[in-house]
Motif scaffolding. Structure first.
Motif, PDB file in Angstrom:
ATOM      1  N   VAL A 124       9.752   4.412 -10.246  1.00  0.00           N
ATOM      2  CA  VAL A 124       9.081   4.731 -11.494  1.00  0.00           C
ATOM      3  C   VAL A 124       7.629   4.283 -11.340  1.00  0.00           C
ATOM      4  O   VAL A 124       7.368   3.128 -10.999  1.00  0.00           O
ATOM      5  CB  VAL A 124       9.728   4.010 -12.697  1.00  0.00           C
ATOM      6  CG1 VAL A 124       8.948   4.282 -13.971  1.00  0.00           C
ATOM      7  CG2 VAL A 124      11.176   4.443 -12.848  1.00  0.00           C
ATOM      8  N   GLU A 125       6.693   5.185 -11.561  1.00  0.00           N
ATOM      9  CA  GLU A 125       5.280   4.859 -11.376  1.00  0.00           C
ATOM     10  C   GLU A 125       4.675   4.379 -12.694  1.00  0.00           C
ATOM     11  O   GLU A 125       4.844   5.019 -13.736  1.00  0.00           O
ATOM     12  CB  GLU A 125       4.518   6.081 -10.857  1.00  0.00           C
ATOM     13  CG  GLU A 125       5.037   6.568  -9.505  1.00  0.00           C
ATOM     14  CD  GLU A 125       4.293   7.794  -9.006  1.00  0.00           C
ATOM     15  OE1 GLU A 125       3.235   8.102  -9.566  1.00  0.00           O
ATOM     16  OE2 GLU A 125       4.785   8.430  -8.065  1.00  0.00           O
ATOM     17  N   VAL A 126       3.974   3.248 -12.619  1.00  0.00           N
ATOM     18  CA  VAL A 126       3.356   2.661 -13.810  1.00  0.00           C
ATOM     19  C   VAL A 126       1.867   2.521 -13.577  1.00  0.00           C
ATOM     20  O   VAL A 126       1.435   1.900 -12.604  1.00  0.00           O
ATOM     21  CB  VAL A 126       3.971   1.283 -14.127  1.00  0.00           C
ATOM     22  CG1 VAL A 126       3.309   0.684 -15.366  1.00  0.00           C
ATOM     23  CG2 VAL A 126       5.463   1.397 -14.317  1.00  0.00           C
ATOM     24  N   TYR A 127       1.079   3.118 -14.476  1.00  0.00           N
ATOM     25  CA  TYR A 127      -0.372   3.050 -14.391  1.00  0.00           C
ATOM     26  C   TYR A 127      -0.886   2.181 -15.538  1.00  0.00           C
ATOM     27  O   TYR A 127      -0.440   2.325 -16.689  1.00  0.00           O
ATOM     28  CB  TYR A 127      -0.993   4.443 -14.502  1.00  0.00           C
ATOM     29  CG  TYR A 127      -0.602   5.386 -13.382  1.00  0.00           C
ATOM     30  CD1 TYR A 127      -1.470   5.628 -12.320  1.00  0.00           C
ATOM     31  CD2 TYR A 127       0.629   6.033 -13.388  1.00  0.00           C
ATOM     32  CE1 TYR A 127      -1.115   6.494 -11.297  1.00  0.00           C
ATOM     33  CE2 TYR A 127       0.994   6.897 -12.364  1.00  0.00           C
ATOM     34  CZ  TYR A 127       0.116   7.124 -11.322  1.00  0.00           C
ATOM     35  OH  TYR A 127       0.467   7.968 -10.306  1.00  0.00           O
ATOM     36  N   LEU A 128      -1.812   1.284 -15.234  1.00  0.00           N
ATOM     37  CA  LEU A 128      -2.364   0.397 -16.249  1.00  0.00           C
ATOM     38  C   LEU A 128      -3.793   0.791 -16.580  1.00  0.00           C
ATOM     39  O   LEU A 128      -4.543   1.208 -15.706  1.00  0.00           O
ATOM     40  CB  LEU A 128      -2.338  -1.057 -15.760  1.00  0.00           C
ATOM     41  CG  LEU A 128      -0.974  -1.569 -15.304  1.00  0.00           C
ATOM     42  CD1 LEU A 128      -1.108  -2.993 -14.793  1.00  0.00           C
ATOM     43  CD2 LEU A 128       0.038  -1.479 -16.426  1.00  0.00           C
TER      44      LEU A 128
END
Length: 377
Positions: A124-128
């Motif tokens: 799961v890709e998480v961008y901040l």
């Protein structure tokens, strides 16, 4: 040798009197400490306010939909965040770039089939968000809760005989891919960068005074009759004065790094290059103001206004986004370069910013030389 001589004596004339330099450095270091301490809470989650998380599911299989359902329906997650759906990765990145959300969760195409061949974990890709005041640990807790929800949903689905869903491990499946910051900026780090750039902008003062000596008054008249070529004179003086600003900037960086524990990233040599190029830019800007206004005092006054305005536009005093308008600030390109290096490890983008600063510097230099030659004539 004329250029080297100009560089040496231009720098020496300023460095020979260290007291003003020490006072200025101390003042800015105190400002960093005050701002970094005063606004510390803005860079940490200290309240129960929800974070805004956007998401996009491009998985054509069942697992992506189960993940979304688990995310939206989990009570422990809803107490931490509110969610909005976007249609694509590009849309999510644009919203995050505009700082209209705190995080972006992206489920890529083929998510349901990931790991089937080699038994590896699903991702799961998480961008901040860049420069976000949201604590990274909060977003991580949200994602960990999502993964727990997904695993639970998988067990239920398996028991009901609907589908087989592989377990997802939170330690290996979470892939943090911040769009512009791989690390959260601390208050001390943010204001260390902002005040460094404001300090370097004051390099205009050296450029204004130095060009005033060479092009105005009695000394300027004598230099017109000297055998020194105008180009050598200009380059030597500009580089020498820029080195003074550069060295002071490096003192600030080293002090904040080892005393304030500010993280300047893993590519320190690129930071050094950015500071030097920006020092060149500010010095040439100050010299240009003097040459155009024909008055170093007026040029210095205008330089102060430019410094304050430039710092304000990049959010140096208060964190605010002026969008495309910020690009008129010389500090904008230096800030972008430093943030790309420190918080995103994007050296390619940083070198683009450096190239932009060099182009601006060259433009200022060409205008200065052309105008000064006309005035000599």
């Amino acid at each position: 040798m004329n250029i080297l001589t100009q560089i040496f004596y231009s720098a020496k004339r300023i460095l020979i009197d260290p007291k003003p330099i020490f006072i200025r450095l101390l003042s800015f270091l105190l400002i960093i400490l005050i701002l970094g301490t005063a606004f510390k809470d803005q860079f940490n989650v200290t309240s129960l306010d929800k974070v805004r998380v956007i998401y996009s599911n491009e998985d054509s299989g069942q697992l992506g939909e189960v993940f979304i359902s688990s995310m939206i329906g989990a009570e422990d997650i809803s107490s931490l965040a509110e969610f909005d759906q976007v249609l694509s990765l590009d849309e999510g990145q644009e919203i995050l770039n505009n700082e209209e959300a705190d995080a972006f969760i992206y489920i890529p195409e083929g998510f349901s089939n990931q790991g089937e061949a080699d038994g590896s974990s699903k991702t799961v890709e998480v961008y901040l968000a860049k420069s976000s005041g949201v604590d990274t640990t909060v977003v991580r807790n949200v994602v960990d809760s999502l993964i727990n929800g997904l695993n639970t949903a998988g067990v239920v689905a398996t028991m009901s005989g609907n589908t087989q869903i592989d377990q997802v491990n939170s330690d290996t499946s979470l892939k943090e891919e911040p769009l512009t910051d791989s690390k959260s900026a601390t208050a001390m780090g943010y204001y260390a960068i902002a005040m460094l750039l404001m300090f370097l902008m004051r390099g205009q003062e050296y450029g204004a005074a130095g060009m005033g000596e060479d092009y105005l008054g009695t000394l300027g008249d004598r230099l017109k009759l000297s055998p020194i070529k105008p180009l050598e004179q200009y380059l030597g003086k500009t580089i020498g004065l820029s080195l003074v600003t550069f060295l002071q900037g490096m003192v600030m960086i080293l002090f904040t790094k080892y005393v304030y524990d500010v993280d300047w990233g893993n590519n320190f040599s690129v930071i050094v290059l950015i500071v030097f190029v920006f020092s060149l830019l500010t010095t040439t800007l100050g010299g240009l103001l003097t040459i155009i206004l024909k008055d170093s005092v007026k040029a210095d006054t205008l330089a102060n206004i430019v410094t304050l305005g430039s710092t304000f536009l990049i959010g140096g005093f208060i964190i605010i986004d002026f969008g495309a308008i910020a690009a008129i600030s010389p500090s904008y390109y230096a800030k972008s370069a430093i943030f790309n290096v420190v918080y995103n490890d994007e050296l390619g983008s940083a070198f683009v910013n450096i190239g932009q600063m060099l182009a601006i510097t060259l433009l200022f230099a060409v205008i200065s030389i052309v105008v000064s030659r006309r005035k000599r004539a």
